[in-house]
Write an enzyme that holds these catalytic residues in place. Structure first.
Site, PDB file in Angstrom:
ATOM      1  N   TYR A 271       0.840  -1.215   0.000  1.00  0.00           N
ATOM      2  CA  TYR A 271       0.000   0.000   0.000  1.00  0.00           C
ATOM      3  C   TYR A 271       0.873   1.264   0.000  1.00  0.00           C
ATOM      4  CZ  TYR A 271      -3.899   2.965   1.735  1.00  0.00           C
ATOM      5  OH  TYR A 271      -4.860   3.923   1.906  1.00  0.00           O
TER       6      TYR A 271
ATOM      7  N   LYS B  47       0.986   4.099  -2.930  1.00  0.00           N
ATOM      8  CA  LYS B  47       0.647   5.506  -2.654  1.00  0.00           C
ATOM      9  C   LYS B  47       1.851   6.422  -2.895  1.00  0.00           C
ATOM     10  CE  LYS B  47      -3.678   4.903  -1.362  1.00  0.00           C
ATOM     11  NZ  LYS B  47      -4.779   5.371  -2.215  1.00  0.00           N
TER      12      LYS B  47
HETATM   13  P1  NDP Z   1     -13.587   2.199   1.058  1.00  0.00           P
HETATM   14  O1  NDP Z   1     -13.076   0.799   1.164  1.00  0.00           O
HETATM   15  O2  NDP Z   1     -14.606   2.678   2.029  1.00  0.00           O
HETATM   16  O3  NDP Z   1     -14.193   2.441  -0.419  1.00  0.00           O
HETATM   17  C1  NDP Z   1     -13.431   2.107  -1.534  1.00  0.00           C
HETATM   18  C2  NDP Z   1     -14.111   2.597  -2.793  1.00  0.00           C
HETATM   19  O4  NDP Z   1     -13.264   2.287  -3.911  1.00  0.00           O
HETATM   20  C3  NDP Z   1     -15.434   1.912  -3.060  1.00  0.00           C
HETATM   21  O5  NDP Z   1     -16.284   2.843  -3.681  1.00  0.00           O
HETATM   22  C4  NDP Z   1     -15.068   0.799  -4.047  1.00  0.00           C
HETATM   23  O6  NDP Z   1     -16.129   0.436  -4.910  1.00  0.00           O
HETATM   24  C5  NDP Z   1     -13.985   1.510  -4.841  1.00  0.00           C
HETATM   25  N1  NDP Z   1     -13.077   0.612  -5.515  1.00  0.00           N
HETATM   26  C6  NDP Z   1     -12.217  -0.291  -4.974  1.00  0.00           C
HETATM   27  N2  NDP Z   1     -11.541  -0.930  -5.939  1.00  0.00           N
HETATM   28  C7  NDP Z   1     -11.995  -0.428  -7.120  1.00  0.00           C
HETATM   29  C8  NDP Z   1     -11.699  -0.688  -8.473  1.00  0.00           C
HETATM   30  N3  NDP Z   1     -10.794  -1.599  -8.821  1.00  0.00           N
HETATM   31  N4  NDP Z   1     -12.355   0.020  -9.436  1.00  0.00           N
HETATM   32  C9  NDP Z   1     -13.287   0.947  -9.102  1.00  0.00           C
HETATM   33  N5  NDP Z   1     -13.602   1.243  -7.825  1.00  0.00           N
HETATM   34  C10 NDP Z   1     -12.968   0.550  -6.865  1.00  0.00           C
HETATM   35  O7  NDP Z   1     -12.290   3.108   1.049  1.00  0.00           O
HETATM   36  P2  NDP Z   1     -12.018   4.553   1.697  1.00  0.00           P
HETATM   37  O8  NDP Z   1     -13.144   5.456   1.391  1.00  0.00           O
HETATM   38  O9  NDP Z   1     -11.561   4.370   3.064  1.00  0.00           O
HETATM   39  O10 NDP Z   1     -10.734   4.985   0.844  1.00  0.00           O
HETATM   40  C11 NDP Z   1     -10.795   5.817  -0.299  1.00  0.00           C
HETATM   41  C12 NDP Z   1      -9.374   6.189  -0.693  1.00  0.00           C
HETATM   42  O11 NDP Z   1      -8.746   6.848   0.398  1.00  0.00           O
HETATM   43  C13 NDP Z   1      -8.488   4.988  -1.043  1.00  0.00           C
HETATM   44  O12 NDP Z   1      -7.646   5.309  -2.096  1.00  0.00           O
HETATM   45  C14 NDP Z   1      -7.692   4.783   0.240  1.00  0.00           C
HETATM   46  O13 NDP Z   1      -6.461   4.149  -0.026  1.00  0.00           O
HETATM   47  C15 NDP Z   1      -7.513   6.217   0.686  1.00  0.00           C
HETATM   48  N6  NDP Z   1      -7.217   6.355   2.104  1.00  0.00           N
HETATM   49  C16 NDP Z   1      -8.082   5.847   3.052  1.00  0.00           C
HETATM   50  C17 NDP Z   1      -7.760   5.954   4.398  1.00  0.00           C
HETATM   51  C18 NDP Z   1      -8.640   5.406   5.466  1.00  0.00           C
HETATM   52  O14 NDP Z   1      -8.173   5.308   6.617  1.00  0.00           O
HETATM   53  N7  NDP Z   1      -9.875   5.057   5.204  1.00  0.00           N
HETATM   54  C19 NDP Z   1      -6.498   6.602   4.815  1.00  0.00           C
HETATM   55  C20 NDP Z   1      -5.696   7.104   3.748  1.00  0.00           C
HETATM   56  C21 NDP Z   1      -6.045   6.975   2.452  1.00  0.00           C
HETATM   57  P3  NDP Z   1     -17.180  -0.754  -4.517  1.00  0.00           P
HETATM   58  O15 NDP Z   1     -18.002  -0.217  -3.384  1.00  0.00           O
HETATM   59  O16 NDP Z   1     -17.995  -0.949  -5.734  1.00  0.00           O
HETATM   60  O17 NDP Z   1     -16.335  -1.936  -4.116  1.00  0.00           O
END
Ligand code: NDP
Length: 242
Positions: free
Chosen positions: A154, A158
């Site tokens: 990860y 990133k």
């Molecule tokens: P969630 O797991 O809550 O949501 C992930 C989202 O990404 C969902 O909408 C999912 O769609 C979509 N997704 C995953 N894989 C794919 C793919 N291959 N193609 C299209 N859509 C995809 O994640 P978060 O909201 O927590 O995270 C969002 C971003 O923020 C990420 O990049 C994460 O790395 C980053 N982030 C998050 C942190 C945290 O603590 N939560 C901290 C730092 C960064 P579906 O619902 O259809 O599966």
């Protein structure tokens, strides 16, 4: 007369941070294109909420890892609509200590973040260049800035996204297109479901998780006219972590 805002594409917009970003950009007047991979019902619910609040939204279901699917959808769309804001938010974590990390965990995470960035952003850049305006915002992570145990895959993905942000910002600056990254610390979403919550909280100077709405507010600012002179930056939002 109010000015027609450009369209905003948000990947991974069916829940968590992406859904909050989509709502924020819709409130700012952008018609939003909601990308997601699998959760049809959740995505439809976000679309309805945005429309109920007077915004416009369209669902764009495709897997950002899939080059052909992304191109097939985005190339014609970029001709049809002025897509002025792209938020590369789709991301997954598959944590494991490095000696026990298997190849699928490495590949899945790096493909979603890095290949996903390429597949989504590349078809949309030339139309932005022609319009001489655009905002590209990449959701990285504090883990890509300072590293984190159990997240070699990860963090690498990133950090790669941060490198792409800095280089693309240099390429596009003369065209009035800004490219920035946001590096959140732990944010309360599904992604933290299996995480060791107490241990993480102890490491955060502010002793709380961030919220999706806090990240979305920063993204909303970076997407706005007011942020037009900010480019190539990585802005952390991590309660003092890092
Ligand atoms: P969630 O797991 O809550 O949501 C992930 C989202 O990404 C969902 O909408 C999912 O769609 C979509 N997704 C995953 N894989 C794919 C793919 N291959 N193609 C299209 N859509 C995809 O994640 P978060 O909201 O927590 O995270 C969002 C971003 O923020 C990420 O990049 C994460 O790395 C980053 N982030 C998050 C942190 C945290 O603590 N939560 C901290 C730092 C960064 P579906 O619902 O259809 O599966």
């Amino acid at each position: 007369m109010t000015e027609q805002r450009s369209f905003a594409l948000v990947t991974g917009a069916s829940r968590g941070i992406g859904a909050a970003i989509a709502r924020t950009l819709a409130r700012a007047g952008h018609p939003v294109l909601l990308n997601y991979r699998s959760q049809d019902e959740l995505a439809a619910q976000i679309k309805s909420e945005i429309e109920r609040d007077g915004g416009q939204a369209r669902l764009l279901k495709f897997d950002v890892r899939d080059a052909a699917a992304a191109r097939k959808i985005l190339e014609p769309l970029a001709q049809e609509l002025p897509i002025g804001v792209v938020v590369n938010n789709a991301g997954i974590a598959r944590d494991a200590s490095f000696p026990s990390m298997d190849w699928p965990a490495w590949e899945d995470v790096t493909r979603t973040t890095l290949d996903g960035f390429f597949h989504v952003t590349q078809p949309l850049v030339m139309p932005m260049v022609r319009r001489r305006s655009g905002r590209i915002i990449n959701i990285a992570s504090i883990s890509g800035v300072i590293g984190n145990r159990g997240q070699v895959n990860y963090s690498a993905a990133k950090a790669g996204l941060i490198g792409a942000t800095r280089s693309l910002a240099l390429e596009l600056a003369k065209r009035n297109i800004t490219v920035n990254a946001v590096a959140p610390g732990p944010i309360e979403t599904d992604m933290l479901d299996d995480a060791p919550v107490d241990m993480i909280l102890k490491a955060i100077p502010m002793r709380r998780f961030g919220t999706s709405e806090e990240v979305a507010a920063l993204v909303g600012f970076l997407a706005s006219e007011a942020a037009g002179y900010i480019t190539g930056q990585v802005i952390s939002m991590s309660g003092g972590l890092g």
